[in-house]
Design a protein around this motif. Structure first.
Motif, PDB file in Angstrom:
ATOM      1  N   PHE A  77       0.868  -1.178   0.000  1.00  0.00           N
ATOM      2  CA  PHE A  77       0.000   0.000   0.000  1.00  0.00           C
ATOM      3  C   PHE A  77       0.903   1.226   0.000  1.00  0.00           C
ATOM      4  CE2 PHE A  77      -2.504   3.405   1.825  1.00  0.00           C
ATOM      5  CZ  PHE A  77      -3.717   3.264   1.182  1.00  0.00           C
ATOM      6  N   GLU A  78       0.833   1.991  -1.088  1.00  0.00           N
ATOM      7  CA  GLU A  78       1.729   3.135  -1.284  1.00  0.00           C
ATOM      8  C   GLU A  78       3.192   2.727  -1.089  1.00  0.00           C
ATOM      9  OE1 GLU A  78       0.026   6.052   1.436  1.00  0.00           O
ATOM     10  OE2 GLU A  78      -0.971   7.014  -0.273  1.00  0.00           O
ATOM     11  N   GLY A  79       3.513   1.533  -1.585  1.00  0.00           N
ATOM     12  CA  GLY A  79       4.885   1.048  -1.552  1.00  0.00           C
ATOM     13  C   GLY A  79       5.293   0.337  -0.284  1.00  0.00           C
ATOM     14  N   ARG A  80       4.428   0.328   0.743  1.00  0.00           N
ATOM     15  CA  ARG A  80       4.762  -0.321   2.015  1.00  0.00           C
ATOM     16  C   ARG A  80       4.030  -1.654   2.145  1.00  0.00           C
ATOM     17  NH1 ARG A  80       3.734   4.651   6.036  1.00  0.00           N
ATOM     18  NH2 ARG A  80       2.174   5.067   4.432  1.00  0.00           N
ATOM     19  N   ASP A  81       4.766  -2.657   2.627  1.00  0.00           N
ATOM     20  CA  ASP A  81       4.211  -3.999   2.755  1.00  0.00           C
ATOM     21  C   ASP A  81       3.237  -4.056   3.930  1.00  0.00           C
ATOM     22  OD1 ASP A  81       3.684  -6.717   2.920  1.00  0.00           O
ATOM     23  OD2 ASP A  81       5.749  -7.300   2.490  1.00  0.00           O
ATOM     24  N   ILE A  82       1.968  -4.400   3.630  1.00  0.00           N
ATOM     25  CA  ILE A  82       0.945  -4.509   4.687  1.00  0.00           C
ATOM     26  C   ILE A  82       0.385  -5.925   4.739  1.00  0.00           C
ATOM     27  CG2 ILE A  82       0.326  -2.056   4.563  1.00  0.00           C
ATOM     28  CD1 ILE A  82      -2.202  -2.948   2.980  1.00  0.00           C
ATOM     29  N   SER A  83       1.176  -6.890   4.258  1.00  0.00           N
ATOM     30  CA  SER A  83       0.677  -8.267   4.128  1.00  0.00           C
ATOM     31  C   SER A  83       0.335  -8.912   5.459  1.00  0.00           C
ATOM     32  CB  SER A  83       1.710  -9.138   3.413  1.00  0.00           C
ATOM     33  OG  SER A  83       2.080  -8.565   2.184  1.00  0.00           O
ATOM     34  N   LYS A  84       1.169  -8.655   6.466  1.00  0.00           N
ATOM     35  CA  LYS A  84       0.983  -9.306   7.763  1.00  0.00           C
ATOM     36  C   LYS A  84       1.018  -8.252   8.869  1.00  0.00           C
ATOM     37  CE  LYS A  84       3.022 -13.573   6.047  1.00  0.00           C
ATOM     38  NZ  LYS A  84       4.090 -14.587   6.165  1.00  0.00           N
ATOM     39  N   PRO A  85      -0.022  -7.428   8.932  1.00  0.00           N
ATOM     40  CA  PRO A  85      -0.012  -6.324   9.889  1.00  0.00           C
ATOM     41  C   PRO A  85      -0.308  -6.786  11.312  1.00  0.00           C
ATOM     42  CG  PRO A  85      -2.101  -6.378   8.749  1.00  0.00           C
ATOM     43  CD  PRO A  85      -1.255  -7.453   8.132  1.00  0.00           C
ATOM     44  N   SER A  86       0.259  -6.097  12.264  1.00  0.00           N
ATOM     45  CA  SER A  86      -0.113  -6.294  13.665  1.00  0.00           C
ATOM     46  C   SER A  86      -1.433  -5.579  13.914  1.00  0.00           C
ATOM     47  CB  SER A  86       0.974  -5.727  14.575  1.00  0.00           C
ATOM     48  OG  SER A  86       1.054  -4.317  14.408  1.00  0.00           O
ATOM     49  N   ARG A  87      -1.989  -5.768  15.105  1.00  0.00           N
ATOM     50  CA  ARG A  87      -3.238  -5.081  15.441  1.00  0.00           C
ATOM     51  C   ARG A  87      -3.038  -3.566  15.403  1.00  0.00           C
ATOM     52  NH1 ARG A  87      -6.504  -6.977  20.656  1.00  0.00           N
ATOM     53  NH2 ARG A  87      -6.546  -8.846  19.324  1.00  0.00           N
ATOM     54  N   ALA A  88      -1.889  -3.109  15.882  1.00  0.00           N
ATOM     55  CA  ALA A  88      -1.592  -1.671  15.861  1.00  0.00           C
ATOM     56  C   ALA A  88      -1.483  -1.167  14.423  1.00  0.00           C
ATOM     57  CB  ALA A  88      -0.307  -1.388  16.633  1.00  0.00           C
ATOM     58  N   ASP A  89      -0.876  -1.986  13.547  1.00  0.00           N
ATOM     59  CA  ASP A  89      -0.768  -1.598  12.138  1.00  0.00           C
ATOM     60  C   ASP A  89      -2.149  -1.450  11.510  1.00  0.00           C
ATOM     61  OD1 ASP A  89       2.000  -1.601  12.197  1.00  0.00           O
ATOM     62  OD2 ASP A  89       2.162  -3.705  11.564  1.00  0.00           O
ATOM     63  N   ARG A  90      -3.050  -2.388  11.835  1.00  0.00           N
ATOM     64  CA  ARG A  90      -4.405  -2.323  11.276  1.00  0.00           C
ATOM     65  C   ARG A  90      -5.126  -1.062  11.734  1.00  0.00           C
ATOM     66  NH1 ARG A  90      -4.624  -8.096  11.705  1.00  0.00           N
ATOM     67  NH2 ARG A  90      -5.528  -7.968  13.771  1.00  0.00           N
ATOM     68  N   ARG A  91      -4.936  -0.704  12.984  1.00  0.00           N
ATOM     69  CA  ARG A  91      -5.584   0.511  13.500  1.00  0.00           C
ATOM     70  C   ARG A  91      -5.038   1.743  12.787  1.00  0.00           C
ATOM     71  NH1 ARG A  91      -8.483   0.482  18.188  1.00  0.00           N
ATOM     72  NH2 ARG A  91      -7.894   2.646  18.581  1.00  0.00           N
ATOM     73  N   ARG A  92      -3.730   1.781  12.566  1.00  0.00           N
ATOM     74  CA  ARG A  92      -3.151   2.929  11.870  1.00  0.00           C
ATOM     75  C   ARG A  92      -3.598   2.975  10.421  1.00  0.00           C
ATOM     76  NH1 ARG A  92       1.470   1.609  15.041  1.00  0.00           N
ATOM     77  NH2 ARG A  92       2.315   0.324  13.348  1.00  0.00           N
ATOM     78  N   ARG A  93      -3.734   1.805   9.791  1.00  0.00           N
ATOM     79  CA  ARG A  93      -4.102   1.756   8.388  1.00  0.00           C
ATOM     80  C   ARG A  93      -5.597   1.990   8.169  1.00  0.00           C
ATOM     81  NH1 ARG A  93      -0.964   3.158   5.012  1.00  0.00           N
ATOM     82  NH2 ARG A  93       0.652   1.790   5.850  1.00  0.00           N
TER      83      ARG A  93
END
Length: 291
Positions: A77-93
């Motif tokens: 997503f916009e060049g950043r790998d979001i394949s295996k996000p943590s819960r915090a990553d999901r909240r930020r995304r």
């Protein structure tokens, strides 16, 4: 709708994506749901994802949202790998990636007012100006000003879907995954909701991954269409090409299964479909003999 508005770098790049689920049997291999999916979605673009039930459409949307286990490949997503996000990553995304579900009533809390439903994502992301944003959202989806003080059960199915769309737009996302958002609506309501999706895209520039089983729907709203079968993309092209001159036999069958209003044209298409299937069977028989 013909070509993507923005032909630059992809907003989302799905690369050789694989999703498998373990089975209960001790020695049974995992079940592969997505098998090597590659697909780009650009800013301001609608990509229609079409296929029958069980083809993997919803799983692809869930993988993009970080809700399905990616076992191979990656999602950028916009060049950043979001394949295996943590819960915090999901909240930020969540600010950039949102979803509209098939059944708006089950996705709306029946005990909350519409204003509370629309304010909830704003509070979770510590956004200010909640009530002003709610008024703007209600206006954006063409609901009355007093809708915020009412409950979801007081609205029709089409109006509830508008509320679900407003909630998805609350954080100004860059991409919305639309999972069969019109399949539970009657034809006239469906047309109005599709028009609303297009209107919102024109005013905000949001991109859509539009998941459906209906080729007529993707023709109406999509720039490009990807056709899925058994966890693979079997055809990808412009909406006009895929829905008007499909190349893959499966896409041709999907198109032939969709009814049209003219009985004579429907009969002619049914005859042509039988002819194509007979030719394909003959070609397979010849190939078998040669092998």
């Amino acid at each position: 709708m013909n070509q993507p508005v923005d032909g630059g770098a992809a907003l989302v790049s799905i690369q050789d994506l694989r999703v498998s689920y373990p089975t209960r049997g001790f020695r049974s291999p995992p079940v592969t749901v997505l098998d090597g999916i590659s697909l780009d979605i650009h800013a301001h673009e609608t990509v229609g994802l079409v296929g029958e039930s069980g083809s993997g459409k919803t799983t692809l949307g869930r993988a993009l949202l970080g809700l399905a286990p990616v076992t191979g490949g990656r999602v950028l997503f916009e060049g950043r790998d979001i394949s295996k996000p943590s819960r915090a990553d999901r909240r930020r995304r969540a600010k950039d990636l949102q979803v509209v579900f098939q059944d708006p009533y089950s996705s709306l809390n029946p005990a909350m007012t519409i204003e509370d439903i629309l304010t909830e994502p704003l509070l979770a992301n510590r956004e200010k100006g909640g009530r002003d944003i709610v008024r703007r959202l209600l206006e954006q989806v063409h609901l009355p000003k007093d809708a915020g003080q009412r409950l979801a059960r007081e609205f029709s199915g089409g109006q509830r879907q508008r509320i679900a769309i407003a909630r998805a737009l609350a954080l100004d996302p860059k991409l919305v995954v639309c999972d069969e958002p019109t399949s539970a609506l009657d034809m006239s309501t469906q047309a109005r909701v599709l028009a609303l999706f297009k209107e919102i895209q024109e005013s905000t520039g949001v991109a859509y991954l539009f998941i459906t089983h209906d080729l007529a729907v993707v023709r109406a709203i999509s720039h490009r269409v990807a056709v899925m079968l058994h966890g693979k993309i079997v055809e990808l092209g412009s909406a006009e090409q895929v829905t008007g001159d499909p190349q893959h036999a499966y896409t041709q069958r999907l198109l032939g299964a969709a009814p049209i209003a003219d009985p004579a044209a429907q009969r002619a298409r049914r005859i042509e479909r039988r002819r194509l299937l007979t030719e394909q069977e003959q070609q397979r028989e010849v190939a078998d003999v040669r092998s």
